[in-house]
Design a protein around this motif. Structure first.
Motif, mmCIF file in Angstrom:
data_model
loop_
_atom_site.group_PDB
_atom_site.id
_atom_site.type_symbol
_atom_site.label_atom_id
_atom_site.label_comp_id
_atom_site.label_asym_id
_atom_site.label_seq_id
_atom_site.Cartn_x
_atom_site.Cartn_y
_atom_site.Cartn_z
ATOM 1 N N LYS A 60 23.261 18.513 19.265
ATOM 2 C CA LYS A 60 21.655 18.135 19.581
ATOM 3 C C LYS A 60 21.498 18.749 20.880
ATOM 4 O O LYS A 60 21.855 18.509 21.842
ATOM 5 C CB LYS A 60 21.674 16.627 19.251
ATOM 6 C CG LYS A 60 20.011 16.525 19.471
ATOM 7 C CD LYS A 60 19.817 14.973 19.449
ATOM 8 C CE LYS A 60 18.157 14.797 19.496
ATOM 9 N NZ LYS A 60 17.921 13.404 19.427
ATOM 10 N N ALA A 79 24.232 15.992 10.722
ATOM 11 C CA ALA A 79 23.131 17.124 11.281
ATOM 12 C C ALA A 79 23.071 18.131 10.248
ATOM 13 O O ALA A 79 21.794 18.696 9.834
ATOM 14 C CB ALA A 79 23.404 17.608 12.621
ATOM 15 N N ARG A 126 23.223 11.050 18.996
ATOM 16 C CA ARG A 126 22.093 11.904 18.308
ATOM 17 C C ARG A 126 20.748 11.120 18.074
ATOM 18 O O ARG A 126 19.650 11.840 17.752
ATOM 19 C CB ARG A 126 22.838 12.423 17.059
ATOM 20 C CG ARG A 126 23.469 13.820 17.077
ATOM 21 C CD ARG A 126 23.556 14.208 15.654
ATOM 22 N NE ARG A 126 22.451 14.422 15.042
ATOM 23 C CZ ARG A 126 22.045 14.322 13.792
ATOM 24 N NH1 ARG A 126 22.883 13.543 13.000
ATOM 25 N NH2 ARG A 126 20.947 14.846 13.293
#
Length: 310
Positions: free
Chosen positions: A227, A259, A129
């Motif tokens: 992502k 996230a 990520r």
């Protein structure tokens, strides 16, 4: 009894289908033909499977060179070594260079069980990520694995990191399922939202159904693409249910839970409870035992929902 499936079989079947139609596809392995279930692919396409031996950094570099020469390489490697041992090569040769490469992490998360933290890739999603332009995908079942591979191969321009689960899972998607990078609502609900991916989706389903039996209306979002995150779906869930639980087979620091927490903290603050691997090394135990040990389970979902609703 619920039928269980090995996502590696869908992985190989999909690569083989693509390779029959597109001679640009090549597979690069690190002495992992057997563990990647690629024996049949190698037999059908002996010149399109390149075994570099136990040299993961070289493996990614070779794949980048092939991409530069017009191929679309699939890097097939144990998740722990692909994400950690070859980090610099993934960062520079794949990410910074924006190569169209499929980095396929075999036996990811806690799949190596008793082999311990040296072989677990609990932190792989967090690492991937952090690289600009890297797409990160964690499929939940064979249909999603096949769909994710086709989508990443045909639709993306840059690199993708895709987990290929070894731990057998039930099918959570129907035969008509079509992969998109968006969240899929598996259960509607208004009291709390559970967000899951990969091997945790069927565990989350069980937890949400148990909550429904207790009178708790829980929404379940399956989010295979960490992502870029489906921000619209997450923010809608935050606004409409006011509470979020994330569950993942990996560390809660920087993965799916990270996230979601980052997004909601900035744009729609709500209580977020993250279920996953905590900030500690793994004790010895099977993958299933470790997941239960850390509450990455239906029991964990139920307990977290009760806590948030209290």
């Amino acid at each position: 009894m619920t039928e269980l499936f090995d996502c590696r079989q869908a992985y190989v079947a999909t690569l083989t289908d693509i390779a029959r139609d597109d001679d640009r596809l090549v597979v690069v392995v690190n002495d992992s033909v057997g563990s990647s279930n690629l024996g049949g692919f190698q037999k059908e396409f002996p010149g399109r499977l390149i075994n570099v031996g136990i040299a993961e950094q070289n493996q990614v570099g070779v794949a980048a060179g092939l991409e530069n020469g017009g191929k679309i390489p699939v890097v097939s490697c144990a998740g722990s070594f692909l994400s950690a041992r070859a980090t610099e090569q993934v960062k520079i040769d794949a990410g910074y260079s924006q190569r169209h490469m499929l980095l396929c992490a075999q036996s990811p998360g806690l799949a190596y069980g008793q082999l311990g933290s040296t072989h677990h890739s609990a932190e792989d999603v967090s690492i991937m990520r952090s690289f600009p332009g890297m797409t990160v995908i964690i499929p939940a079942d064979p249909a999603e694995t096949a769909g994710a591979l086709r989508w990443a191969y045909h639709e993306l321009d840059g690199p993708a990191y895709i987990r290929i689960s070894r731990m057998k899972v039930p099918a959570v998607h129907g035969q008509d399922y079509e992969f998109t990078p968006k969240a899929v609502t598996l259960r509607e609900g208004t009291d709390v939202t559970v967000i899951a991916n990969g091997t945790t989706v069927h565990r989350a389903l069980e937890g949400v159904d148990r909550l429904a039996a207790e009178g708790v209306s829980a929404r379940l979002l399956s989010i295979p693409v960490v992502k870029p995150l489906d921000e619209e779906a997450v923010l809608a869930a935050a606004r409409q249910t006011g509470r979020i639980i994330t569950i993942e087979e990996g560390t809660i620091k920087g993965g799916l839970g990270g996230a979601v927490a980052e997004l909601t903290a900035e744009r729609c603050p709500v209580p977020v409870r993250r279920l996953g691997v905590p900030d500690e090394w793994a004790p010895t135990g099977s993958e299933a035992w470790l997941m239960d040990h850390w509450g990455i389970s239906a029991d964990g979902v139920v307990a977290a929902a009760r806590e948030l609703l209290a």
